[in-house]
Write an enzyme that holds these catalytic residues in place. Structure first.
Site, PDB file in Angstrom:
ATOM      1  N   LEU A  64       0.840  -1.179  -0.123  1.00 13.50           N
ATOM      2  CA  LEU A  64      -0.042   0.078  -0.005  1.00 13.50           C
ATOM      3  C   LEU A  64       0.889   1.276  -0.120  1.00 13.50           C
ATOM      4  O   LEU A  64       0.194   2.254  -0.458  1.00 13.50           O
ATOM      5  CB  LEU A  64      -0.737   0.103   1.208  1.00 13.50           C
ATOM      6  CG  LEU A  64      -2.038  -0.966   1.238  1.00 13.50           C
ATOM      7  CD1 LEU A  64      -2.755  -1.086   2.583  1.00 13.50           C
ATOM      8  CD2 LEU A  64      -3.055  -0.855   0.093  1.00 13.50           C
ATOM      9  N   GLY A  85       8.362   2.108   7.614  1.00 12.59           N
ATOM     10  CA  GLY A  85       8.334   0.652   7.394  1.00 12.59           C
ATOM     11  C   GLY A  85       7.469   0.434   6.059  1.00 12.59           C
ATOM     12  O   GLY A  85       7.240   1.466   5.433  1.00 12.59           O
ATOM     13  N   LYS A 114       1.832  -3.040   8.758  1.00 17.39           N
ATOM     14  CA  LYS A 114       3.145  -2.273   8.549  1.00 17.39           C
ATOM     15  C   LYS A 114       4.205  -3.043   8.954  1.00 17.39           C
ATOM     16  O   LYS A 114       4.368  -3.496  10.373  1.00 17.39           O
ATOM     17  CB  LYS A 114       3.252  -0.815   9.483  1.00 17.39           C
ATOM     18  CG  LYS A 114       4.355  -0.077   9.111  1.00 17.39           C
ATOM     19  CD  LYS A 114       4.278   1.326   9.669  1.00 17.39           C
ATOM     20  CE  LYS A 114       4.700   2.408   8.675  1.00 17.39           C
ATOM     21  NZ  LYS A 114       3.854   3.214   8.361  1.00 17.39           N
ATOM     22  N   GLY A 134       6.666   4.060   4.035  1.00 12.25           N
ATOM     23  CA  GLY A 134       6.872   5.264   4.702  1.00 12.25           C
ATOM     24  C   GLY A 134       8.313   5.434   5.384  1.00 12.25           C
ATOM     25  O   GLY A 134       9.237   4.477   5.103  1.00 12.25           O
ATOM     26  N   ASP A 185       6.522  13.562  12.436  1.00 19.52           N
ATOM     27  CA  ASP A 185       6.591  13.181  11.102  1.00 19.52           C
ATOM     28  C   ASP A 185       5.084  13.736  10.525  1.00 19.52           C
ATOM     29  O   ASP A 185       4.667  12.812   9.565  1.00 19.52           O
ATOM     30  CB  ASP A 185       7.262  11.878  10.813  1.00 19.52           C
ATOM     31  CG  ASP A 185       7.549  11.890   9.116  1.00 19.52           C
ATOM     32  OD1 ASP A 185       7.768  12.943   8.569  1.00 19.52           O
ATOM     33  OD2 ASP A 185       7.882  10.708   8.732  1.00 19.52           O
TER      34      ASP A 185
END
Ligand SMILES: *[C@@H]1O[C@H](CO)[C@@H](O)[C@H](O)[C@H]1NC(C)=O
Ligand SMILES: *[C@@H]1O[C@H](CO)[C@@H](O)[C@H](O)[C@H]1NC(C)=O
Ligand SMILES: *[C@@H]1O[C@H](CO)[C@@H](O)[C@H](O)[C@H]1NC(C)=O
Ligand SMILES: *[C@@H]1O[C@H](CO)[C@@H](O)[C@H](O)[C@H]1NC(C)=O
Ligand SMILES: *[C@@H]1O[C@H](CO)[C@@H](O)[C@H](O)[C@H]1NC(C)=O
Ligand SMILES: *[C@@H]1O[C@H](CO)[C@@H](O)[C@H](O)[C@H]1NC(C)=O
Ligand SMILES: *[C@@H]1O[C@H](CO)[C@@H](O)[C@H](O)[C@H]1NC(C)=O
Ligand SMILES: *[C@@H]1O[C@H](CO)[C@@H](O)[C@H](O)[C@H]1NC(C)=O
Ligand SMILES: *[C@@H]1O[C@H](CO)[C@@H](O)[C@H](O)[C@H]1NC(C)=O
Length: 825
Positions: free
Chosen positions: A539, A545, A564, A542, A658
């Site tokens: 998907l 991960g 993730k 980032g 982030d």
């Protein structure tokens, strides 16, 4: 063949026929003279479980219903193919096989179920019944030994009256529920105490009258009771009229002329289940047309009869279309479905909720309007806008959660809420338009047509080490050049690699019982590998991960989820990992992506999140065309609320570190949902105690990252400010030169300040008319963003204040220049 011979042959045939008839069982013969002796019994489901009239035209007994093994205790036309039912017991819908009816000399007819319980009985006023008689008129009569009539079915009509039957004052017919369900329906025809024949509805089962009258014979005289209606008469000829009290032969209201001959046609008048009182006829002898033909009916247009109360001819939210012969057809508007799929004339419900306050997000993103000409729901208005224009009318309904339908006609706009009543087709030649609100599909088209997941900008690495929970002190003290970053990435990777190899040997497996204090689920690695098809569908990637899509049974529900796979982890940090996961698992806010479970098996560290069907905010924002302004503002407010929660409302403060559009996901209703929160901390513990790093993303990181200041929640405020500018302008924080307009600054925060200072927000939002129309909000958002990106972190407001300013709860004052000392350019 001579003539006498022909006669002889015919006589022979007749004799044979007669002989045949005499061969029939004696019991059948006995029935055929119409007499039903004492103690006669019928059993539902047995062959010929009925008593015939002498002519065989009517039968009384059990008729099998379409549903297997259910029977209707009734009288019906026996010689016509569809065995039309003319009488039944209103209160008994159907009876099972082996139910019985007995003609008891003491109490008359007794209907019992197979267990022998009494379901229904006639009332013969303690007279002795000698026998019963099924008359050729369709009337079943219980007679005493003196031939007196003790009971007759004609006096207890169901939904039909037949020739020779009348309706006395106080009598009524009731419709059935549907063509095949004989339970009592909504409509009834009542000959009231004033002498009026009235067709109305009543509420089932309380039997309370409605004030709405679908038909009224107007045969009462307020001044002269003798001139009022006295009886409804249906003559043997098929003529139907209302007699006056003063002279019983005088007709007050002729309802039939030039009738089909009763000698050749059957007649009946029925209040049909859809509310029309209809006089039908049917050939007695079966010829070409086996159907009943309509001769006369009231009301002429049932769809047009309306009342303040009740749903109208069709159910609530339904629309009535008039068909031939006064019969209505009821249709649910698009976006609505039948409440009871088997009841086509019943109420409709929206196929998905249109209700208020149930979901956050702009109405425009969730709902749309379908335009249908020439239908209306009169009397359901709650608001009128007059004068109005079509776009205003549409917009007004779309933005108003109470509004289910708006009618625009002439220059008026009528807003209507649920349930809609008296729905009907109107012929206005397109002059009247109905805007019917419906909820867009759960996965709106915009989700599907967006390009694949947007790429992530390269992460920024700086050295740092952990301090207290939620606060971090930077070790590095210089603003670092990009070549340094590359080295740092290299070193960090090398370190991870070392740890990875070193720890590979000691694979620890955790028993599934190792539960945490939260209700997080623990997954085995194999489980997640299976559920994601060996991590097949990626998907996105980032800073922390890679994310994959999977399907699992979670709490016995089939769930799509996102897993993730975290980059390299250090098993020595296992305890801390679990503590951090636990603290993430304790968060619960509608603007955060929920963590469902995790896996820490051997070197594998995986986090299982709920799946967000509409992808990332980045994908939505930097797409063409721009998502609507109102949707964007709702998303911004949602992110702000999520951050308030992380900073101030959850057990342990979580600084995201982030914030960027790739880390804001959108659920099926386009609610903003922050992801990856808590991971910055996780990442730190994942590395050796002496060498830690914090990641932010270039363009979004606050300046203090590069100084040796304490890192506080204000870093998120800064990133949010940048993100807010992106949301306002639909432009990336650093844009490629070739995508820029004239004079446009590639650095978004600088461009935003330039535009703001010059009072040219129109340049900043480009051709976004929707945003420009919403000038107040646009300015407010822009100023809030300017406050957030102040270089001096102490000038930045806290997220709570940011959220309040965005929502307009707190006033926003003009911001100072965000970077007073900078020399950008
Ligand atoms: C019908 O037939 C039964 C017996 O066959 C007889 O007792 C009865 O009188 C008849 N009734 C009529 C009305 O003819
Ligand atoms: C009907 O049944 C009762 C009681 O079972 C009996 O006394 C009576 O004679 C019966 N009548 C006829 C006509 O069979
Ligand atoms: C009805 O009665 C018959 C004969 O007594 C019996 O064989 C059958 O099982 C019964 N049917 C039902 C549905 O009770
Ligand atoms: C039918 O039953 C009633 C009461 O049991 C009795 O008075 C009457 O005579 C019976 N009739 C016949 C024809 O048996
Ligand atoms: C059948 O009904 C007609 C019309 O109501 C009536 O005149 C006649 O007497 C009835 N027949 C019997 C046997 O009751
Ligand atoms: C007829 O409708 C009633 C009321 O809605 C329901 O209880 C009954 O089960 C229905 N009967 C059949 C045979 O469907
Ligand atoms: C009733 O009306 C009929 C026909 O209209 C008439 O012949 C008769 O005389 C009237 N009777 C009375 C009492 O008015
Ligand atoms: C009779 O009515 C049924 C249903 O109402 C219809 O489908 C059929 O075509 C009709 N038949 C004739 C011959 O009119
Ligand atoms: C509801 O109806 C609308 C309009 O007909 C349609 O677009 C939508 O797919 C339907 N939604 C569901 C969940 O069936």
């Amino acid at each position: 063949m001579t003539r006498p011979k022909l006669y002889l042959a015919m006589a022979n045939l007749c004799i044979q026929l007669i002989f045949l008839v005499f061969l029939l069982p004696v019991s059948a013969l006995a029935q055929n003279n119409g007499t039903v002796p004492n103690n006669s019994t019928l059993t539902a489901g047995e062959t010929s479980s009925y008593w015939l009239s002498p002519s065989g035209e009517f039968a009384f007994g059990f008729q099998q219903l379409q549903e297997k093994d259910l029977f209707l205790f009734s009288i019906w036309y026996h010689k016509i193919p569809d065995k039309t039912v003319v009488w039944y017991v209103n209160t008994i819908n159907s009876v099972p096989r082996n139910s019985t009816v007995v003609l008891d000399g003491q109490i008359g007819l007794v209907l019992r179920n197979p267990q022998g319980s009494q379901l229904w009985t006639t009332d013969v006023n303690s007279n002795q019944v000698d026998h019963g008689f099924m008359n050729n008129t369709g009337n079943f009569i219980l007679k005493g030994s003196d031939d007196s009539w003790l009971w007759e079915s004609f006096k207890f009509p169901s939904d039909t009256i037949l020739p020779n039957q009348g309706l006395a004052i106080g009598n009524s017919l009731s419709s059935r529920q549907s063509a095949t369900n004989f339970s009592q329906g909504r409509f009834y025809l009542h000959f009231d105490g004033d002498g009026n024949l009235v067709l109305a509805t009543r509420s089932v089962p309380t039997n309370v009258y409605d004030e709405v009258q679908y038909y009224n014979s107007q045969t009462s005289s307020s001044t002269d009771a003798l001139n009022s209606g006295y009886q409804v008469t249906f003559e043997g000829t098929g003529a139907m009229y209302i007699r006056k009290a003063i002279n019983q032969t005088q007709q007050l209201n002729l309802v039939a002329e030039s009738l089909p001959q009763a000698s050749e046609y059957y007649h009946r008048a029925t209040i049909d289940f859809y509310g029309v009182f209809t006089h039908y006829y049917h050939p007695r002898t079966f010829t070409g047309n086996p159907n009943w033909t309509i001769f006369w009916y009231v009301p002429i247009n049932i769809c047009y009869i309306q009342g303040e109360m009740g749903s109208g001819a069709c159910g609530f939210n339904s629309v009535c279309y008039l068909e031939d012969n006064g019969r209505p057809a009821c249709k649910c508007p698009n976006g609505y479905i039948l409440l009871d799929p088997k009841d086509a004339y019943g109420s409709c419900i929206p196929n998905s909720s249109l209700g208020c306050g149930e979901v956050e997000g702009s109405s425009e993103s969730l709902f749309d309007l379908e335009v249908v000409n020439d239908i209306n729901w009169p009397l359901s208005d709650y608001e009128r806008i007059y004068p109005s224009q079509e776009p205003v009318c549409k917009q007004s309904c779309l933005q108003d959660c109470f509004c289910a339908v708006a009618i625009f006609s002439g220059s008026g706009c009528w807003k209507k809420r649920l349930p809609l009543a008296n729905g009907r087709a109107e012929s206005t030649g397109g002059q009247s338009k109905a805007f019917i609100k419906y909820r867009k599909n759960d996965a709106p088209p915009v989700c599907q047509t967006l390009p694949p997941v947007g790429q992530t900008l390269p992460p920024v690495l700086t050295g740092s080490k952990p301090k207290n929970r939620g606060t971090v002190v930077l070790v590095g003290s210089l603003l670092l050049g990009s070549s340094f970053f590359v080295n740092l990435v290299f070193i960090a990777t090398a370190c991870f690699g070392f740890y990875f190899i070193y720890h590979k040997k000691k694979v620890i497996t955790h028993p599934n019982t190792d539960a945490l204090n939260t209700n997080l689920l623990y997954f085995a690695y194999k489980e997640l590998a299976d559920a994601t098809n060996e991590f097949k569908e990626e998907l996105g990637r980032g800073s922390f991960g890679t994310v994959y899509k999977g399907d699992l049974q979670i709490r016995s529900k089939n769930t799509t989820f996102a897993v993730k796979k975290l980059y390299r982890m250090d098993q020595d940090a296992d305890k801390e990992f679990r503590a951090e996961v636990e603290s993430i698992g304790q968060t619960n806010h509608k603007n955060l992506v929920r963590l469902l479970g995790f896996c820490d098996e051997g070197q594998h560290r995986l986090l299982v999140y709920e799946y967000m069907s509409c992808g990332t905010l980045a994908r939505l924002l930097f797409n063409n065309p721009k998502p609507s302004w109102s949707m964007r503002t709702q998303i911004a407010i949602g992110i702000a609320r999520g951050l308030v929660y992380l900073h101030e409302e959850c057990n342990t403060q979580i600084i995201h570190c982030d914030i960027k559009p790739q880390n804001v996901l959108l659920d099926e209703y386009f609610n903003a949902r922050i992801s990856d929160f808590g991971l910055a901390k996780l990442l730190m513990i994942n590395q050796s105690r002496t060498f830690t790093s914090i990641r932010g993303t270039k363009g979004y990181v606050a300046p203090e990252w590069f100084r040796s200041n304490q890192i506080t929640a204000k870093v998120d405020v800064y990133s949010f400010g940048v993100l807010l500018l992106e949301i306002i302008s639909c432009r990336r924080c650093v844009e490629n030169i070739e995508n820029l307009g004239e004079g446009e600054n590639p650095i978004l925060i600088d461009w935003a300040w330039d535009c703001f200072q010059e009072g040219r927000l129109d340049m900043f939002v480009e051709n976004d008319l929707e945003a420009l129309e919403d000038q107040m909000m646009l300015e407010r958002f822009q100023m809030v963003a300017m406050w957030c990106i102040q270089e001096n972190s102490s000038l930045r407001p806290k997220m709570r204040k940011v959220s309040q300013m965005l929502e307009g709860i707190v006033e926003v004052i003009a911001p100072p220049c965000p970077s007073p000392f900078s020399t950008t350019g």
